[in-house]
Design a protein around this motif. Structure first.
Motif, mmCIF file in Angstrom:
data_model
loop_
_atom_site.group_PDB
_atom_site.id
_atom_site.type_symbol
_atom_site.label_atom_id
_atom_site.label_comp_id
_atom_site.label_asym_id
_atom_site.label_seq_id
_atom_site.Cartn_x
_atom_site.Cartn_y
_atom_site.Cartn_z
ATOM 1 N N ASN A 1 47.884 42.263 69.094
ATOM 2 C CA ASN A 1 47.547 43.548 69.007
ATOM 3 C C ASN A 1 46.646 44.256 70.019
ATOM 4 O O ASN A 1 46.076 43.296 70.491
ATOM 5 C CB ASN A 1 47.237 43.565 67.396
ATOM 6 C CG ASN A 1 47.884 43.131 66.348
ATOM 7 O OD1 ASN A 1 49.198 43.542 66.432
ATOM 8 N ND2 ASN A 1 47.290 42.474 65.517
ATOM 9 N N ARG B 1 42.806 48.804 58.694
ATOM 10 C CA ARG B 1 43.774 47.837 58.569
ATOM 11 C C ARG B 1 44.019 47.833 56.963
ATOM 12 O O ARG B 1 45.319 47.528 56.424
ATOM 13 C CB ARG B 1 43.013 46.501 58.852
ATOM 14 C CG ARG B 1 42.768 46.382 60.460
ATOM 15 C CD ARG B 1 42.068 45.143 60.851
ATOM 16 N NE ARG B 1 42.458 43.926 60.405
ATOM 17 C CZ ARG B 1 41.870 42.953 60.466
ATOM 18 N NH1 ARG B 1 40.442 42.828 60.759
ATOM 19 N NH2 ARG B 1 42.211 41.795 59.877
ATOM 20 N N ASP C 1 44.377 37.610 57.331
ATOM 21 C CA ASP C 1 45.639 37.952 57.840
ATOM 22 C C ASP C 1 45.156 38.565 59.204
ATOM 23 O O ASP C 1 44.660 39.663 59.311
ATOM 24 C CB ASP C 1 46.047 38.922 57.000
ATOM 25 C CG ASP C 1 47.381 39.403 57.219
ATOM 26 O OD1 ASP C 1 48.066 39.312 58.508
ATOM 27 O OD2 ASP C 1 47.894 40.416 56.596
ATOM 28 N N LEU D 1 41.617 40.826 55.012
ATOM 29 C CA LEU D 1 41.116 41.160 56.312
ATOM 30 C C LEU D 1 40.423 39.884 57.372
ATOM 31 O O LEU D 1 40.442 39.906 58.309
ATOM 32 C CB LEU D 1 39.749 42.179 56.498
ATOM 33 C CG LEU D 1 40.319 43.492 55.951
ATOM 34 C CD1 LEU D 1 39.055 44.463 56.036
ATOM 35 C CD2 LEU D 1 41.553 44.239 56.775
ATOM 36 N N GLY E 1 41.334 39.442 64.052
ATOM 37 C CA GLY E 1 42.841 39.069 64.027
ATOM 38 C C GLY E 1 43.141 38.078 65.071
ATOM 39 O O GLY E 1 44.255 37.952 65.394
ATOM 40 N N LYS F 1 46.724 50.379 55.893
ATOM 41 C CA LYS F 1 48.040 50.571 56.475
ATOM 42 C C LYS F 1 48.874 50.112 55.618
ATOM 43 O O LYS F 1 48.754 49.324 54.760
ATOM 44 C CB LYS F 1 48.067 49.848 57.785
ATOM 45 C CG LYS F 1 47.966 48.252 57.307
ATOM 46 C CD LYS F 1 48.235 47.230 58.575
ATOM 47 C CE LYS F 1 47.940 45.857 58.327
ATOM 48 N NZ LYS F 1 48.921 45.242 57.224
ATOM 49 N N GLY G 1 53.358 40.647 52.897
ATOM 50 C CA GLY G 1 52.104 41.373 53.232
ATOM 51 C C GLY G 1 52.614 42.955 52.858
ATOM 52 O O GLY G 1 51.663 43.769 52.466
ATOM 53 N N ASP G 2 53.769 43.210 53.265
ATOM 54 C CA ASP G 2 54.030 44.735 53.293
ATOM 55 C C ASP G 2 54.258 45.225 51.591
ATOM 56 O O ASP G 2 53.911 46.241 51.053
ATOM 57 C CB ASP G 2 55.316 45.045 54.125
ATOM 58 C CG ASP G 2 55.165 44.934 55.433
ATOM 59 O OD1 ASP G 2 53.828 44.914 55.858
ATOM 60 O OD2 ASP G 2 56.130 45.060 56.192
ATOM 61 N N SER H 1 53.421 46.671 58.472
ATOM 62 C CA SER H 1 52.966 45.886 59.413
ATOM 63 C C SER H 1 53.229 46.755 60.975
ATOM 64 O O SER H 1 54.138 47.533 60.756
ATOM 65 C CB SER H 1 53.582 44.491 59.780
ATOM 66 O OG SER H 1 53.493 43.818 58.547
ATOM 67 N N SER I 1 47.133 40.539 60.732
ATOM 68 C CA SER I 1 48.039 41.929 60.991
ATOM 69 C C SER I 1 49.038 41.562 62.198
ATOM 70 O O SER I 1 49.023 42.622 63.004
ATOM 71 C CB SER I 1 46.769 42.994 61.154
ATOM 72 O OG SER I 1 46.256 43.142 60.115
ATOM 73 N N ALA J 1 50.817 45.594 50.391
ATOM 74 C CA ALA J 1 50.299 46.727 50.613
ATOM 75 C C ALA J 1 50.785 47.928 49.702
ATOM 76 O O ALA J 1 50.060 48.589 49.412
ATOM 77 C CB ALA J 1 50.381 46.985 52.083
#
Length: 291
Positions: free
Chosen positions: A128, A76, A223, A220, A115, A79, A237-238, A82, A225, A241
Motif C-alpha cells: 500500500n 481504513r 488486518d 486495524l 499495515g 472503507k 474482510g469485505d 479492499s 488492508s 465491512a
C-alpha cells in the motif's frame, strides 16, 4: 473507548468536548468519573489530547497527532472494499542506534498498526502507498537519519503469495472476520426490527453503535488492508465491512440524537452546523437516505 468516541462523533462536532459530557457518555458503558478523568489525563501525557478552561469547565480536543491518527483510522475503518494494487511494494528499513533503542518497540507497534509486515530483521514491507504515514512516523520519532524507504517490484523466485504468508497470517485474520460476521449478523437483524418497531431507545442505539465501532476498529491492529489482488479467494474482510456499514447506518439516526442531547463543546456551533458536518461522515455520505 474515548478514541472511539472522538473518531466517530466528537471530531465531526468541532473536535472539542466538555469533560462533563464525556463522563456522561462513558457512564453508559459502566465507566465512572474517576476512571474517565484518569484516562483523559493519560491521553494528554501521551500527546493525544489537549485541554482548555472556559470559566470553571474543562474542554478536551485532539492534538495534531491525534487528528492525524483519527484520519488514518477513519480511512481504513469506513472503507467498503479492499483497495486495488499498483503492483509495487514499499520497503522500510531502519537501523536505530543502541542509545535510541527505546524507540524500536514503539516504531514496530506503529508499523504493524499501519499495515506493514516484517519480512526480515528491521525490514518491513507493504503493497500500500503509505508514504504519508511513514513521513509522520519519521517526524514523530525524529529518526530520519536511521530510516530508508523504497518502492520496488518483486523479482524474487517465490510467488507473491509466499511473500504475503511470510509477513501476515491471513488465515487467522479471516477467522476473526468470520467470528465478527457470526456475532453481528444476528444482532443486526434483531436491532433493525426493534428500531423499526420503536422498541429500542436512542441511548441503547448509541451504546450498540459505539460498541460496534469499538469492536470493528480492532481489525486495524491485525488486518494490513492488503489489495484485493493479493487476498485469498474466500476472504471475508469485505463481507464484514458490508455488514458493519449496514448495521452502522441502521443505528445512526437514534444514536446521533442521543449524542446531541448530551454533547457540549463550549463553541458556537449550531445544531445545523453540527448536522452538516456529521453528514460528511464516510458512511453517511454513501447513502444519506439511510440516515
Amino acid at each position: 473507548m474515548i478514541f472511539t468516541l472522538y473518531g466517530d462523533y466528537i471530531r465531526h462536532y468541532g473536535n472539542v468536548i466538555w469533560i462533563g459530557s464525556l463522563i456522561r457518555f462513558l457512564q453508559e458503558f459502566g465507566h465512572n468519573e474517576q476512571s474517565v478523568r484518569a484516562a483523559v489525563s493519560r491521553m494528554g501525557k501521551q500527546g493525544w489530547l489537549e485541554s482548555e478552561k472556559k470559566g470553571n469547565k474543562s474542554y478536551y480536543f485532539l492534538t495534531e497527532q491525534g487528528r492525524k491518527r483519527m484520519d488514518e483510522a477513519a480511512e481504513r475503518i469506513y472503507k467498503l472494499e479492499s483497495p486495488s494494487w499498483d503492483g509495487n511494494w514499499r520497503l522500510l528499513v531502519y537501523s536505530i542506534p543502541e542509545e535510541k533503542r527505546h524507540l524500536r518497540d514503539e516504531l514496530r507497534k506503529e508499523l504493524v498498526w499501519s499495515g506493514f509486515g516484517l519480512l526480515a530483521n528491521s525490514c518491513w514491507i507493504t503493497p500500500n502507498p503509505l508514504e504519508k504515514q511513514v513521513e509522520n512516523l519519521i517526524d514523530k520519532y525524529d529518526i530520519g537519519p536511521y530510516v530508508h524507504y523504497f518502492q520496488a517490484d518483486y523479482k524474487g523466485k517465490k510467488e507473491q503469495q509466499e511473500l504475503i504468508e511470510k509477513c501476515w497470517d491471513l488465515e487467522e485474520i479471516n477467522e476473526k472476520y468470520s467470528q465478527f460476521i457470526e456475532k453481528y449478523s444476528q444482532k443486526y437483524i434483531i436491532d433493525k426490527n426493534k428500531i423499526e418497531k420503536g422498541e429500542m431507545s436512542d441511548g441503547k442505539c448509541f451504546v450498540e453503535r459505539t460498541m460496534l465501532i469499538h469492536q470493528y476498529r480492532k481489525f486495524l491492529f491485525i488486518d494490513p488492508s492488503l489489495p484485493h489482488e493479493l487476498l485469498p479467494e474466500q476472504w471475508l474482510g469485505d463481507s464484514a465491512a458490508a455488514l458493519f456499514s449496514d448495521y452502522y447506518r441502521t443505528l445512526a439516526e437514534p444514536a446521533t440524537r442521543f449524542f446531541e442531547s448530551i454533547f457540549e463543546n463550549g463553541n458556537s456551533l449550531t445544531e445545523k452546523d453540527m448536522q452538516h458536518d456529521f453528514l460528511r461522515h464516510p458512511l453517511m455520505s454513501e447513502n444519506k437516505t439511510n440516515v
